[in-house]
Design a protein around this motif. Structure first.
Motif, PDB file in Angstrom:
ATOM      1  N   ALA A 221      56.201  15.192  26.485  1.00  0.00           N
ATOM      2  CA  ALA A 221      56.141  14.732  27.882  1.00  0.00           C
ATOM      3  C   ALA A 221      55.195  13.556  28.054  1.00  0.00           C
ATOM      4  CB  ALA A 221      55.712  15.892  28.782  1.00  0.00           C
ATOM      5  N   GLN A 222      54.194  13.436  27.163  1.00  0.00           N
ATOM      6  CA  GLN A 222      53.205  12.378  27.297  1.00  0.00           C
ATOM      7  C   GLN A 222      53.322  11.303  26.228  1.00  0.00           C
ATOM      8  OE1 GLN A 222      49.466  14.447  27.193  1.00  0.00           O
ATOM      9  NE2 GLN A 222      49.892  15.662  29.028  1.00  0.00           N
ATOM     10  N   LEU A 223      54.329  11.408  25.389  1.00  0.00           N
ATOM     11  CA  LEU A 223      54.432  10.517  24.238  1.00  0.00           C
ATOM     12  C   LEU A 223      54.920   9.126  24.660  1.00  0.00           C
ATOM     13  CD1 LEU A 223      54.173  10.360  21.147  1.00  0.00           C
ATOM     14  CD2 LEU A 223      56.591  10.969  21.002  1.00  0.00           C
ATOM     15  N   LYS A 224      54.116   8.131  24.349  1.00  0.00           N
ATOM     16  CA  LYS A 224      54.495   6.744  24.628  1.00  0.00           C
ATOM     17  C   LYS A 224      54.318   5.835  23.415  1.00  0.00           C
ATOM     18  CE  LYS A 224      53.664   6.889  29.618  1.00  0.00           C
ATOM     19  NZ  LYS A 224      52.983   6.256  30.773  1.00  0.00           N
ATOM     20  N   SER A 225      53.536   6.307  22.443  1.00  0.00           N
ATOM     21  CA  SER A 225      53.333   5.538  21.216  1.00  0.00           C
ATOM     22  C   SER A 225      52.871   6.492  20.115  1.00  0.00           C
ATOM     23  CB  SER A 225      52.306   4.411  21.409  1.00  0.00           C
ATOM     24  OG  SER A 225      51.027   4.976  21.704  1.00  0.00           O
ATOM     25  N   ILE A 226      53.024   6.042  18.871  1.00  0.00           N
ATOM     26  CA  ILE A 226      52.619   6.828  17.709  1.00  0.00           C
ATOM     27  C   ILE A 226      51.414   6.155  17.077  1.00  0.00           C
ATOM     28  CG2 ILE A 226      53.378   7.890  15.540  1.00  0.00           C
ATOM     29  CD1 ILE A 226      55.019   8.768  17.936  1.00  0.00           C
ATOM     30  N   ASP A 227      50.351   6.917  16.845  1.00  0.00           N
ATOM     31  CA  ASP A 227      49.148   6.352  16.230  1.00  0.00           C
ATOM     32  C   ASP A 227      49.489   5.697  14.892  1.00  0.00           C
ATOM     33  OD1 ASP A 227      47.679   7.291  18.329  1.00  0.00           O
ATOM     34  OD2 ASP A 227      47.003   9.115  17.301  1.00  0.00           O
ATOM     35  N   LYS A 228      48.852   4.571  14.632  1.00  0.00           N
ATOM     36  CA  LYS A 228      49.161   3.806  13.427  1.00  0.00           C
ATOM     37  C   LYS A 228      48.702   4.500  12.151  1.00  0.00           C
ATOM     38  CE  LYS A 228      49.227  -0.729  15.690  1.00  0.00           C
ATOM     39  NZ  LYS A 228      50.692  -0.830  15.587  1.00  0.00           N
ATOM     40  N   ASP A 229      47.777   5.445  12.240  1.00  0.00           N
ATOM     41  CA  ASP A 229      47.317   6.115  11.021  1.00  0.00           C
ATOM     42  C   ASP A 229      48.175   7.339  10.669  1.00  0.00           C
ATOM     43  OD1 ASP A 229      46.487   7.603  13.202  1.00  0.00           O
ATOM     44  OD2 ASP A 229      44.649   8.288  12.217  1.00  0.00           O
ATOM     45  N   ILE A 234      57.459  14.042  12.003  1.00  0.00           N
ATOM     46  CA  ILE A 234      58.505  15.062  11.904  1.00  0.00           C
ATOM     47  C   ILE A 234      58.920  15.445  13.318  1.00  0.00           C
ATOM     48  CG2 ILE A 234      59.093  17.357  11.040  1.00  0.00           C
ATOM     49  CD1 ILE A 234      56.788  17.037   9.033  1.00  0.00           C
ATOM     50  N   VAL A 235      60.208  15.312  13.604  1.00  0.00           N
ATOM     51  CA  VAL A 235      60.745  15.646  14.925  1.00  0.00           C
ATOM     52  C   VAL A 235      61.693  16.833  14.750  1.00  0.00           C
ATOM     53  CG1 VAL A 235      62.066  14.838  16.898  1.00  0.00           C
ATOM     54  CG2 VAL A 235      60.534  13.258  15.694  1.00  0.00           C
ATOM     55  N   VAL A 236      61.398  17.932  15.461  1.00  0.00           N
ATOM     56  CA  VAL A 236      62.200  19.149  15.347  1.00  0.00           C
ATOM     57  C   VAL A 236      62.751  19.533  16.717  1.00  0.00           C
ATOM     58  CG1 VAL A 236      62.211  21.570  14.635  1.00  0.00           C
ATOM     59  CG2 VAL A 236      60.737  19.932  13.437  1.00  0.00           C
ATOM     60  N   GLN A 237      64.062  19.661  16.816  1.00  0.00           N
ATOM     61  CA  GLN A 237      64.746  20.087  18.033  1.00  0.00           C
ATOM     62  C   GLN A 237      64.357  19.222  19.246  1.00  0.00           C
ATOM     63  OE1 GLN A 237      67.198  21.973  18.058  1.00  0.00           O
ATOM     64  NE2 GLN A 237      67.485  23.047  19.982  1.00  0.00           N
ATOM     65  N   PRO A 238      64.600  17.903  19.165  1.00  0.00           N
ATOM     66  CA  PRO A 238      64.288  17.042  20.318  1.00  0.00           C
ATOM     67  C   PRO A 238      65.280  17.284  21.452  1.00  0.00           C
ATOM     68  CG  PRO A 238      65.399  15.784  18.619  1.00  0.00           C
ATOM     69  CD  PRO A 238      65.182  17.149  18.049  1.00  0.00           C
ATOM     70  N   LYS A 239      64.767  17.728  22.591  1.00  0.00           N
ATOM     71  CA  LYS A 239      65.641  18.065  23.720  1.00  0.00           C
ATOM     72  C   LYS A 239      65.298  17.185  24.920  1.00  0.00           C
ATOM     73  CE  LYS A 239      66.988  22.189  24.346  1.00  0.00           C
ATOM     74  NZ  LYS A 239      67.141  23.638  24.666  1.00  0.00           N
ATOM     75  N   ASP A 240      66.261  16.380  25.301  1.00  0.00           N
ATOM     76  CA  ASP A 240      66.113  15.562  26.515  1.00  0.00           C
ATOM     77  C   ASP A 240      64.819  14.758  26.507  1.00  0.00           C
ATOM     78  OD1 ASP A 240      68.510  16.712  27.447  1.00  0.00           O
ATOM     79  OD2 ASP A 240      67.403  18.450  28.221  1.00  0.00           O
ATOM     80  N   LEU A 241      64.553  14.079  25.391  1.00  0.00           N
ATOM     81  CA  LEU A 241      63.359  13.238  25.330  1.00  0.00           C
ATOM     82  C   LEU A 241      63.482  12.078  26.307  1.00  0.00           C
ATOM     83  CD1 LEU A 241      62.480  12.936  21.513  1.00  0.00           C
ATOM     84  CD2 LEU A 241      61.582  14.539  23.211  1.00  0.00           C
ATOM     85  N   SER A 242      62.372  11.739  26.911  1.00  0.00           N
ATOM     86  CA  SER A 242      62.359  10.605  27.850  1.00  0.00           C
ATOM     87  C   SER A 242      62.572   9.303  27.082  1.00  0.00           C
ATOM     88  CB  SER A 242      61.017  10.558  28.579  1.00  0.00           C
ATOM     89  OG  SER A 242      59.970  10.270  27.657  1.00  0.00           O
ATOM     90  N   ASP A 243      62.898   8.262  27.815  1.00  0.00           N
ATOM     91  CA  ASP A 243      63.076   6.955  27.180  1.00  0.00           C
ATOM     92  C   ASP A 243      61.777   6.492  26.523  1.00  0.00           C
ATOM     93  OD1 ASP A 243      65.707   6.846  27.811  1.00  0.00           O
ATOM     94  OD2 ASP A 243      65.513   5.355  29.423  1.00  0.00           O
ATOM     95  N   ASP A 244      60.635   6.791  27.152  1.00  0.00           N
ATOM     96  CA  ASP A 244      59.347   6.391  26.572  1.00  0.00           C
ATOM     97  C   ASP A 244      59.131   7.079  25.220  1.00  0.00           C
ATOM     98  OD1 ASP A 244      58.661   4.677  28.600  1.00  0.00           O
ATOM     99  OD2 ASP A 244      57.408   6.122  29.680  1.00  0.00           O
ATOM    100  N   ALA A 245      59.485   8.368  25.152  1.00  0.00           N
ATOM    101  CA  ALA A 245      59.302   9.100  23.898  1.00  0.00           C
ATOM    102  C   ALA A 245      60.241   8.557  22.821  1.00  0.00           C
ATOM    103  CB  ALA A 245      59.545  10.588  24.116  1.00  0.00           C
ATOM    104  N   GLN A 246      61.503   8.308  23.181  1.00  0.00           N
ATOM    105  CA  GLN A 246      62.439   7.758  22.198  1.00  0.00           C
ATOM    106  C   GLN A 246      62.056   6.340  21.795  1.00  0.00           C
ATOM    107  OE1 GLN A 246      66.671   8.710  22.292  1.00  0.00           O
ATOM    108  NE2 GLN A 246      66.393   9.699  24.300  1.00  0.00           N
TER     109      GLN A 246
END
Length: 615
Positions: A221-229, A234-246
């Motif tokens: 719900a809060q994912l907008k970026s992935i830390d560079k380190d 690993i993504v398991v059972q992604p359900k209705d991810l927001s555009d920001d998360a995708q």
């Protein structure tokens, strides 16, 4: 003249003795540490991955092998396995350029060594009915006070002995664990289960993952970026991810991040729709998952409402009436279905999946889909909804029409990917990857669940898993590969030192087949006799029901006589088996104890005679 000859002979012998000593000293210096492995499966030859790990040791690692020698005097199998473990450790120490230091310790009862073993966390396991306990474990330390242990060496895990020890050394030499991002809607980690109102155990794959890597849970719900380190996501059972998360996943892949995705048309352990007040809600809830925008941009097709059925790989379960029945939606995929050319699956034997989907390349896709796991050619697809309210798994085969081609359940998607969000103008936005990348795709999440690959038992207060499939190895192999460390992958599943008597086993199998045939024959005759007795009994009057008629008595006597004959035949089959095994043992003893030594002596005498004639 005779004196000179004696002097020359004595001088020659003295010179030869000096040369012999010199050769020994030179060979000892030049060939120090040299070994020749003549075992059939090269048990004492370290795999390349182990040698690489030992070469990378940049600081001393101390290993302490605790083994209760006196307490295991009457356990020959354990003592033989101890010898195997010790020799492997000595070989690794010899190949480590002095950075691996091995100490072998016998922790006697009530000694300081026993206290030290217990302090490391090693387990003393009961070995007899009197409560006698024995240690057989390994503790390791490094210069930064890091510790790692193998609590107890179990002989039934010999195939993974080298891997377990190499992993322990690898962990002690790794100052910083690789960071793994985990985005999951399934309860992989330990936590509170509201349905049972109890704490739940973590899934075995998560437990193993957290031991090897630094796992960071991400909030969808809060994912907008992935830390560079973060090295691997690993993504398991992604359900209705927001555009920001995708979009965060999209940019992670384009900048070269390593991604592994588990989607499922029917995730059986997805409890996101569970409602304790309404059990029907969980049954009706949507348990599928998808990454529609990303899959489209990557050039891969995935049907979130289709499940693969495989008649040839169907596993057996209990049917509605308790009788065993094969479920074409629960598959035991074999070595033939796994890629032999990829390090992730090369050494695996069996992968179990349930209600799995499949992947295909989209038309005009520029990517390449390399299959890792496939169904057999005797497979087809069906709607995922058919598995929800199915009373009998056999009904799934109604109208079954195999396609004749396998379906890709898991694969490596390779290519130079483009963004799925060309309209975004965020800071640092990437429209296309600079270099080619690979994404691991798996169309099943149940493959990660304990029930499909491992049985959990409590061993001395510790949770131990006995694997009956390689699902866990698949997961860890994949993560190891994506982090760039393939050394551990290459040493999974070595041969064991157990050398069964294959000829004896073949004789036993033949005898078992013969005995089973005789027993079935006896059972058939018994059933036929009971049928005849019943017919004769039904023909009798009410007052003669408890009395055997002459016909019944004759039939019964005939059967009893035949039963004795068949029992005699069974004993004869067993006697012949014992005689064959004993004869084989006698021949082997003759070859090993008499024939080979006789041949060696005759060869030596012949060589001596030849030398005498030549002189």
């Amino acid at each position: 003249m005779a004196l000179n000859r004696k002097t020359l002979t004595g001088s020659a012998l003295f010179i030869l003795a000096l040369l012999f000593v010199a050769v020994l000293l030179v060979s000892n210096a030049l060939l120090r540490g040299a070994r020749v492995d003549l075992t059939q499966n090269r048990l004492y030859t370290l795999s390349e991955g182990t040698r690489n790990i030992l070469t990378k040791l940049d600081e001393p690692v101390n290993l302490y092998l605790y083994y209760s020698d006196k307490a295991t005097q009457n356990l020959p199998q354990l003592r033989a396995y101890y010898q195997r473990v010790r020799e492997l450790l000595e070989e690794m120490a010899a190949r480590s350029n002095g950075n691996l230091r091995l100490s072998v310790i016998d922790p006697l009862p009530f000694s300081e060594e026993e206290d030290a073993a217990a302090g490391y966390g090693l387990q003393a396991v009961p070995i007899d009915a009197n409560g006698e306990k024995a240690f057989f474990g390994l503790a390791g330390t490094n210069s930064t006070k890091g510790q790692a242990i193998i609590p107890f060496f179990r002989p039934d895990k010999e195939a993974f002995l080298e891997y377990d020890i190499a992993k322990l050394v690898h962990d002690l030499n790794t100052t910083k664990k690789p960071a793994i991002g985990l985005l999951s809607s399934l309860p992989l980690a330990a936590g509170f289960d509201p349905a049972t109102r109890q704490m739940r155990e973590p899934w075995a794959v998560y437990q193993e993952l957290s031991q090897l890597f630094e796992v960071r849970a991400l909030n969808a719900a809060q994912l907008k970026s992935i830390d560079k380190d973060i090295d691997v996501l690993i993504v398991v059972q992604p359900k209705d991810l927001s555009d920001d998360a995708q979009y965060a996943l999209d940019q992670f892949v384009l900048r070269g991040g390593h991604l592994m995705v588990f989607v499922d048309p029917s995730a059986e352990l997805d409890d996101s729709g569970a409602d304790p007040q309404n059990p029907q809600a969980a049954m009706m809830a949507d348990k599928s998952s998808d990454l529609p925008k990303l899959f489209k941009a990557w050039g891969v097709d995935y049907a979130r409402d289709k499940v693969v059925l495989d008649r040839a790989r169907a596993l057996q379960i209990s049917g509605p009436d308790g009788a065993p029945v094969r479920h074409p939606g629960i598959l035991g995929l074999t070595k033939a279905d796994l890629s032999r050319d990829d390090v992730i699956t090369a050494n695996l034997e069996t992968i179990n999946v349930s209600s799995a989907g499949y992947f295909e390349l989209a038309k005009e896709s520029t990517a390449k889909l390399v299959p890792l796991i496939q169904s057999s050619t005797d497979s087809a697809t069906t709607g995922a909804d058919r598995l929800k309210f199915m009373p009998d798994p056999a009904t799934l085969l109604n109208g079954f029409a195999p396609t004749g081609t396998p379906f890709v359940v898991a694969g490596r998607l390779e290519g130079k990917f483009k963004t799925a969000f060309p309209e975004r103008k965020d800071e640092g936005h990437l429209a296309e990857a600079k270099e080619a990348n690979a994404i691991l795709l798996v169309a099943d999440t149940d493959v990660l669940s304990d029930r499909l690959w491992a049985q959990s038992t409590n061993f001395m207060g510790q949770r131990l898993l006995t694997a009956f499939a390689n699902n866990g190895d698949l997961f860890i192999n994949a993560v190891d590969n994506l982090t760039g460390d393939t050394d551990l992958i290459s040493i999974r599943g070595r041969a064991t030192s157990q050398r069964p008597f294959t000829k004896v086993e073949e004789l036993k199998r033949s005898a078992d087949i013969a005995m089973r045939s005789q027993e079935q024959k006896l059972q058939g005759e018994l059933s036929e006799t009971e049928r005849k007795l019943t017919e004769l009994q039904s023909a009798k009057s009410q007052d003669q029901q408890m009395v055997l008629s002459p016909e019944q008595k004759a039939e019964l006597d005939k059967f009893m006589k035949r039963k004795v004959e068949i029992r005699k035949e069974l004993r004869e089959v067993r006697r012949r088996l014992d005689a064959d095994i004993e004869s084989l043992g006698t021949r082997l003893k003759f070859y090993n104890i008499l024939l080979i030594p006789i041949l060696l002596v005759l060869g030596a005498l012949g060589f001596a005679a030849w030398k005498r004639r030549a002189a």
